[in-house]
Enzyme design. Structure first.
Site, short mmCIF file in Angstrom:
data_model
loop_
_atom_site.label_atom_id
_atom_site.label_comp_id
_atom_site.label_asym_id
_atom_site.label_seq_id
_atom_site.Cartn_x
_atom_site.Cartn_y
_atom_site.Cartn_z
N VAL A 70 0.84 -1.20 0.00
CA VAL A 70 0.00 0.00 0.00
C VAL A 70 0.88 1.25 0.00
O VAL A 70 0.62 2.22 -0.73
CB VAL A 70 -0.97 -0.01 1.21
CG1 VAL A 70 -1.78 1.27 1.25
CG2 VAL A 70 -1.89 -1.22 1.15
N CYS A 71 1.93 1.22 0.81
CA CYS A 71 2.85 2.38 0.87
C CYS A 71 3.48 2.66 -0.49
O CYS A 71 3.72 3.82 -0.84
CB CYS A 71 3.98 2.11 1.87
SG CYS A 71 3.39 1.89 3.54
N THR A 72 3.76 1.60 -1.23
CA THR A 72 4.36 1.79 -2.56
C THR A 72 3.41 2.57 -3.45
O THR A 72 3.82 3.50 -4.16
CB THR A 72 4.71 0.41 -3.16
OG1 THR A 72 5.64 -0.23 -2.28
CG2 THR A 72 5.31 0.53 -4.55
N LEU A 101 3.21 6.35 -2.05
CA LEU A 101 4.33 7.25 -2.34
C LEU A 101 4.40 7.59 -3.82
O LEU A 101 4.74 8.71 -4.20
CB LEU A 101 5.64 6.64 -1.84
CG LEU A 101 5.82 6.85 -0.33
CD1 LEU A 101 6.95 6.02 0.22
CD2 LEU A 101 6.07 8.32 -0.01
#
Ligand code: BEZ
Length: 212
Positions: free
Chosen positions: A45-47, A50
């Protein structure tokens, strides 16, 4: 550690990042800031977040908002992860990611919620005004990626209401009518808001967005 609340001074810090050492207040200068935390590097999810944040950078720039991400991994790990993000999200991460290995910044901003996870940061967002006070805090769970359109929408509202005695109604978007501050009497409002005042109820008065 005291709990941060809206209107509090954003705690200053100096920390390593994917772009070298950063001091928060120097980095923000006279502008606005958005500080957002990510649970960990190389997480799915962070990928996406960002990469999306990088694609929104022009919009944050237009609003004079400096972006600053954070995760609890080190700068070398961030740099490797950024290569993946750039590849899979077809973008270029163009703002620093703080390397908060010792969790100094996470602790300052209360980004670790032990009942959710004792080691990883949750998805916190802080919007910081030019006077360095905190204007918005949102906490998302690790399992929910942020909506960057919503963050821009709140910044538009904050920047408008900082200079005009108005508030923005539910689901408001830049360009739509706004609510006149309850502190202003309707007769005074008619003099201030020359584009017109619609009195729906004595306490609910609308006017076209004054800064357009
Ligand atoms: C993610 O960013 O994909 C993620 C991180 C921690 C827990 C769950 C998802």
């Amino acid at each position: 550690m005291p709990t941060l609340r809206l209107g509090d001074a954003a705690p200053d810090f100096t920390a390593d990042s994917s772009m070298g050492m950063i001091n928060l207040y120097d980095y923000l200068g006279d502008g606005w800031g958005i500080l957002f935390s990510h649970p960990a590097d190389f997480t799915p999810v962070c990928t996406t977040e960002l990469g999306t944040a990088a694609k929104f950078k022009d919009e944050f720039d237009k609003r004079n908002v400096k972006m600053l991400a954070l995760s609890v991994d080190g700068a070398a790990s961030h740099k490797e992860w950024i290569k993946d993000i750039n590849e899979v999200q077809k973008t270029e991460v163009n703002f620093p990611i703080i390397a908060d290995e010792d969790k100094k910044v996470s602790d300052l901003y209360d980004m670790i919620h032990p009942n959710a996870d004792s080691t990883l940061t949750v998805r916190s967002v802080f919007i910081i005004a030019p006077d360095k006070t905190i204007k918005l805090m949102i906490t998302y769970p690790a399992s929910t990626g942020r909506n960057f359109n919503e963050l821009l929408r709140v910044i538009d509202s904050l920047q408008l209401t900082a200079y005009h005695k108005v508030a923005t109604p539910a689901n408001w978007k830049n360009g739509e009518d706004v609510v006149i501050s309850p502190a202003i009497a309707t007769d005074d409002a008619k003099k201030i808001f020359t584009k017109g005042v619609e009195e729906i109820k004595p306490y609910l008065r609308m006017t076209p967005q004054p800064n357009l």
